[in-house]
Design a protein around this motif. Structure first.
Motif, short mmCIF file in Angstrom:
data_model
loop_
_atom_site.label_atom_id
_atom_site.label_comp_id
_atom_site.label_asym_id
_atom_site.label_seq_id
_atom_site.Cartn_x
_atom_site.Cartn_y
_atom_site.Cartn_z
N ILE A 188 0.84 -1.19 0.00
CA ILE A 188 0.00 0.00 0.00
C ILE A 188 0.87 1.24 0.00
N LYS A 189 0.49 2.23 -0.78
CA LYS A 189 1.25 3.46 -0.90
C LYS A 189 0.87 4.40 0.25
N VAL A 190 1.83 4.69 1.10
CA VAL A 190 1.61 5.59 2.23
C VAL A 190 2.73 6.63 2.26
N LYS A 191 2.51 7.70 3.01
CA LYS A 191 3.45 8.82 3.02
C LYS A 191 4.77 8.45 3.69
N SER A 192 4.72 7.59 4.70
CA SER A 192 5.94 7.17 5.38
C SER A 192 5.73 5.77 5.92
N GLY A 193 6.84 5.07 6.18
CA GLY A 193 6.73 3.70 6.66
C GLY A 193 6.39 2.74 5.55
N LYS A 194 5.98 1.55 5.94
CA LYS A 194 5.64 0.49 4.99
C LYS A 194 4.37 -0.19 5.46
N LEU A 195 3.42 -0.37 4.57
CA LEU A 195 2.13 -0.93 4.94
C LEU A 195 1.72 -1.99 3.93
N THR A 196 1.25 -3.12 4.43
CA THR A 196 0.79 -4.22 3.60
C THR A 196 -0.70 -4.46 3.88
N ALA A 197 -1.46 -4.64 2.82
CA ALA A 197 -2.85 -5.05 2.96
C ALA A 197 -2.88 -6.57 3.01
N VAL A 198 -3.31 -7.12 4.14
CA VAL A 198 -3.46 -8.57 4.24
C VAL A 198 -4.92 -8.87 3.90
N PRO A 199 -5.18 -9.84 3.03
CA PRO A 199 -6.57 -10.10 2.65
C PRO A 199 -7.46 -10.41 3.84
N TYR A 200 -8.49 -9.63 4.01
CA TYR A 200 -9.58 -9.83 4.95
C TYR A 200 -10.76 -10.28 4.08
N SER A 201 -11.97 -10.25 4.55
CA SER A 201 -13.07 -10.67 3.68
C SER A 201 -14.39 -10.11 4.17
N LEU A 202 -15.18 -9.62 3.24
CA LEU A 202 -16.59 -9.36 3.51
C LEU A 202 -17.44 -10.52 3.04
N GLU A 203 -17.05 -11.14 1.94
CA GLU A 203 -17.85 -12.21 1.34
C GLU A 203 -18.04 -13.40 2.27
N VAL A 204 -17.00 -13.80 3.01
CA VAL A 204 -17.15 -14.95 3.91
C VAL A 204 -17.07 -14.53 5.38
N ASN A 205 -17.31 -13.26 5.64
CA ASN A 205 -17.47 -12.76 6.99
C ASN A 205 -18.79 -13.29 7.54
N ASP A 206 -18.79 -13.81 8.76
CA ASP A 206 -20.04 -14.36 9.28
C ASP A 206 -21.13 -13.31 9.42
N HIS A 207 -20.75 -12.05 9.64
CA HIS A 207 -21.76 -10.98 9.69
C HIS A 207 -22.50 -10.89 8.36
N TYR A 208 -21.74 -10.90 7.25
CA TYR A 208 -22.38 -10.85 5.94
C TYR A 208 -23.14 -12.15 5.67
N GLY A 209 -22.55 -13.27 6.04
CA GLY A 209 -23.22 -14.55 5.78
C GLY A 209 -24.58 -14.63 6.41
N PHE A 210 -24.69 -14.22 7.68
CA PHE A 210 -25.94 -14.40 8.40
C PHE A 210 -26.87 -13.19 8.31
N PHE A 211 -26.32 -11.97 8.28
CA PHE A 211 -27.15 -10.77 8.28
C PHE A 211 -27.48 -10.24 6.88
N ILE A 212 -26.53 -10.37 5.96
CA ILE A 212 -26.72 -9.80 4.62
C ILE A 212 -27.23 -10.86 3.64
N TYR A 213 -26.57 -12.03 3.62
CA TYR A 213 -26.93 -13.07 2.67
C TYR A 213 -27.95 -14.05 3.23
N ASN A 214 -28.28 -13.92 4.50
CA ASN A 214 -29.32 -14.75 5.14
C ASN A 214 -29.05 -16.25 4.98
N MET A 215 -27.80 -16.64 5.18
CA MET A 215 -27.43 -18.05 5.07
C MET A 215 -27.84 -18.82 6.32
N SER A 216 -28.13 -20.08 6.14
CA SER A 216 -28.26 -20.99 7.27
C SER A 216 -26.85 -21.34 7.74
N PRO A 217 -26.70 -21.89 8.95
CA PRO A 217 -25.38 -22.33 9.40
C PRO A 217 -24.72 -23.31 8.43
#
Length: 291
Positions: A188-217
């Motif tokens: 990631i381009k930042v003004k100083s230092g060094k920063l890495t984006a580590v993959p997180y997820s919305l698609e398989v986040n349990d909040h999205y799974g249960f609240f947004i996509y209305n999945m069963s367990p």
């Protein structure tokens, strides 16, 4: 209007230098338990409401309070059973309000990064001094409580200012979980230092799974397995990352924990997964000339 910050370069998925994980594993898998603290009657942010109902929202608050009373322990014990350490997205106020939960994670060898102070206080509208105070509070409080200096950041309730990434890099943090643009780590381009984006997820986040996509367990568990299997297969060409973001008040409910156990069993016994912490993934990525 905020201009495009051009945070990272474009790199087509098929033409990158190959990324290798330890021991020939093809997919780095990390679990991000969100250990959060919500205020019953928080101050009003004009840009976003803290609760869907008027304050105090007893129903919303008590639903989430199940996490720190009951479901954290159920989730954590299942993760430990299958050898998965947590990389904790921490509402830092939890260190003072309910330190038992933080201490449990530390005893399990979990890594901690900041998710702000409270999950009911947003970055929207903050000035630079306020944002710096939150970062400094996060560093000091987590180190005092766990002995760890935080290396990563996930903005409180995913709220940001245009300066957030520059500031966390300035304070020496290594990684952000606030970008969802890739299945491999990214510089990631930042003004100083060094920063890495580590993959997180919305698609398989349990909040999205249960609240947004209305999945069963069961549907959510099957989704996680499909996500892992595909990434592990593609990782034979160049190593991939799968993050499983969790909220224990959701995944740790009695009717959901059984299907989730099948996911952990599948990944742990598949043979292609490097089960890691977020910081370990960043270190392995930076140790290779892949940029």
């Amino acid at each position: 209007m905020t201009p495009d910050p051009k945070l990272y370069d474009y790199a087509p998925y098929r033409n990158r230098p190959p990324l290798k994980w330890p021991d020939g594993k093809t997919c780095a898998v990390w679990i991000a338990p969100n250990l959060e603290f919500y205020e019953l009657d928080p101050a009003v942010n004009p840009h976003r409401r803290s609760w869907p109902k008027p304050h105090p929202d007893i129903v919303g608050y008590s639903h989430r309070d199940h996490a720190n009373r009951v479901s954290h322990w159920r989730m954590a014990e299942m993760m430990s059973k299958y050898g998965f350490p947590g990389s904790v997205s921490l509402s830092v106020a939890l260190c003072d309000h309910i330190p038992e939960v933080v201490q449990d994670g530390a005893q399990r060898g979990w890594e901690f990064f900041s998710h702000g102070i409270y999950n009911t206080r947003y970055s929207y509208g903050m000035n630079e001094a306020q944002e710096r105070a939150i970062i400094e509070d996060s560093i000091e409080t987590v180190e005092r409580t766990t002995g760890q200096r935080i290396r990563g950041w996930l903005a409180p309730a995913l709220t940001h200012t245009p300066r957030t990434l520059d500031l966390i890099a300035e304070y020496g943090l290594d990684y952000t979980c606030d970008l969802y643009h890739d299945d491999q780590p990214t510089d990631i381009k930042v003004k100083s230092g060094k920063l890495t984006a580590v993959p997180y997820s919305l698609e398989v986040n349990d909040h999205y799974g249960f609240f947004i996509y209305n999945m069963s367990p069961r549907e959510y568990a099957e989704t996680l397995i499909r996500q892992y299997d595909r990434l592990a297969e593609e990782g034979e060409r160049s190593g991939t990352v799968m993050c499983i973001p969790l909220h224990s008040y959701l995944i740790g409910q009695p009717h959901r924990i059984g299907p989730f156990e099948k996911v952990l069993d599948h990944i742990a016994n598949d043979g292609r997964a490097w089960i890691a912490r977020a910081g370990e993934i960043v270190d392995a990525y930076r140790g290779q000339n892949v940029a």
